[in-house]
Scaffold this motif. Structure first.
Motif, PDB file in Angstrom:
ATOM      1  N   ARG A 103      99.273  17.738   8.999  1.00 39.35           N
ATOM      2  CA  ARG A 103      99.118  17.731  10.457  1.00 39.35           C
ATOM      3  C   ARG A 103      97.684  17.547  10.940  1.00 39.35           C
ATOM      4  N   ASP A 104      96.676  17.927  10.121  1.00 37.63           N
ATOM      5  CA  ASP A 104      95.281  17.844  10.560  1.00 37.63           C
ATOM      6  C   ASP A 104      94.569  16.592  10.061  1.00 37.63           C
ATOM      7  N   GLU A 105      95.278  15.723   9.374  1.00 33.19           N
ATOM      8  CA  GLU A 105      94.663  14.485   8.892  1.00 33.19           C
ATOM      9  C   GLU A 105      94.538  13.480  10.027  1.00 33.19           C
ATOM     10  N   TRP A 107      95.134  10.121  12.204  1.00 29.18           N
ATOM     11  CA  TRP A 107      96.395   9.451  12.494  1.00 29.18           C
ATOM     12  C   TRP A 107      96.637   8.286  11.540  1.00 29.18           C
ATOM     13  N   GLU A 108      95.592   7.589  11.126  1.00 32.41           N
ATOM     14  CA  GLU A 108      95.763   6.468  10.205  1.00 32.41           C
ATOM     15  C   GLU A 108      96.422   6.919   8.904  1.00 32.41           C
ATOM     16  N   LYS A 109      96.114   8.130   8.454  1.00 27.58           N
ATOM     17  CA  LYS A 109      96.749   8.658   7.241  1.00 27.58           C
ATOM     18  C   LYS A 109      98.146   9.206   7.546  1.00 27.58           C
ATOM     19  N   ARG A 110      98.246   9.965   8.633  1.00 29.09           N
ATOM     20  CA  ARG A 110      99.536  10.572   8.972  1.00 29.09           C
ATOM     21  C   ARG A 110     100.585   9.521   9.299  1.00 29.09           C
ATOM     22  N   TYR A 228     105.525  22.256  16.097  1.00 23.51           N
ATOM     23  CA  TYR A 228     104.609  22.686  15.042  1.00 23.51           C
ATOM     24  C   TYR A 228     103.481  21.688  14.796  1.00 23.51           C
ATOM     25  N   VAL A 229     103.544  20.523  15.448  1.00 18.68           N
ATOM     26  CA  VAL A 229     102.598  19.439  15.174  1.00 18.68           C
ATOM     27  C   VAL A 229     102.134  18.826  16.491  1.00 18.68           C
ATOM     28  N   ASN A 230     100.889  18.415  16.538  1.00 18.17           N
ATOM     29  CA  ASN A 230     100.368  17.725  17.713  1.00 18.17           C
ATOM     30  C   ASN A 230     100.415  16.213  17.507  1.00 18.17           C
TER      31      ASN A 230
END
Length: 316
Positions: A103-105, A107-110, A228-230
């Motif tokens: 969740r904290d990575e 956006w390109e990775k997520r 649980y995720v932004n």
């Protein structure tokens, strides 16, 4: 600690396991009434043991659904053993890295993880919903209205102390009926980040025992409006477009239906947080209410006919 009886039953099912070499780790699993254990047998071998009771009828169908999905190429844990009389399942250990872990990575990775997750969703939604499986109740107007009332009773009422009559907003019943009238597919029903494990550079589905005929947008809303995720609105829209392409969806009501399903899913989640936090002695769920409430405000903020509810939410 694994109860001695469960350890004995595990060794009986797997005779090559030496009890003295087994290491057991209890696993926490959200609001479930099941108990999960990671059993490490040494030499890099491990499995998951699930103990379920009779509180929720859907738990008895987990293994049947798992076999159904695996046979159709959906990534799910392999079932090793199932003792129906004892309510025990021994299954593949897919590890601890779920979609939520990322969740904290950036956006390109997520984004890559979400694309793999949505690809699995598209494969699930493409399955024939006419099956002999004993599934959970179909999403009809009654179930959508139940979710709404669950929110009013357990979030607005139990948590905030606000009495509210859903019947005072006719649009809610209209939304329920509109969603019930749309073509259904097989859906996961709890398609959120902690029910998606990431392993071998792919997404794997767990906690699918609530599978039933419903709308694909309900699963999408569960994932893209996960409390649980932004996710930024631009990221959410990017994934909506990605799914539409992967699933080859040509539907002028695709986004409208998504927003209605997002309202429903967030109401259900908020009702669950209030119920679990206040009635089941799990106050840790109450901390998710502000985030989910903010998402619900955003979702209904531009909807016609629900202004009364929107005004109440703004005051919380």
């Amino acid at each position: 600690m694994l109860p001695t009886s469960l350890l004995d039953q595990t060794c009986a099912k797997f005779p090559d396991f030496a009890p003295e070499d087994i290491a057991v780790t209890p696993l926490e699993k959200g609001g479930s009434d099941r108990k999960f254990y990671r059993i490490d047998t040494g030499a890099g071998r491990s499995l998951i043991l699930v103990k379920y009771g009779d509180q929720r009828e859907e738990n008895r169908h987990y293994v049947e659904v798992a076999h159904f999905l695996a046979d159709r190429g959906i990534n799910v844990p392999q079932i090793y053993q199932h003792d129906v009389s004892e309510g025990l399942i021994w299954m593949q250990d897919l590890g601890e890295v779920d979609l939520w872990t990322h969740r904290d990575e950036s956006w390109e990775k997520r984004k890559l993880h979400y694309q793999k997750t949505l690809a699995q969703a598209a494969r699930l939604h493409a399955l024939n919903s006419e099956t002999t499986l004993q599934l959970q109740p179909v999403f009809d107007a009654h179930l959508y209205q139940w979710e709404q009332n669950y929110f009013f009773e357990n979030c607005l009422g139990l948590h905030f102390g606000i009495e509210f009559d859903a019947g005072s907003i006719p649009m809610l019943a209209i939304i329920s009926q509109e969603l019930a009238n749309r073509p259904r597919v097989l859906i996961h029903r709890d398609f959120q980040s902690q029910n998606i494990l990431m392993r071998d550079d792919d997404a794997w589905l767990i906690d699918f025992q609530g599978m039933r005929p419903g709308l694909r947008q309900y699963d999408l809303a569960s994932l893209l409006h996960d409390p649980y995720v932004n996710l930024a609105e631009s990221e959410r829209n990017e994934m909506l477009t990605y799914y539409q392409s992967v699933a080859n969806i040509d539907d002028e009501n695709y986004v409208r239906t998504f927003h209605f399903c997002a309202m429903q899913r967030l109401m259900q989640a908020l009702g669950a947080y209030g119920f679990l936090g206040h009635n089941k002695g799990k106050p840790e769920f109450l901390r998710h209410i502000p985030k989910a409430l903010a998402s619900l405000r955003e979702v209904i903020g531009e909807m016609q006919g629900v202004e009364k509810l929107s005004n109440i939410l703004e005051g919380l």
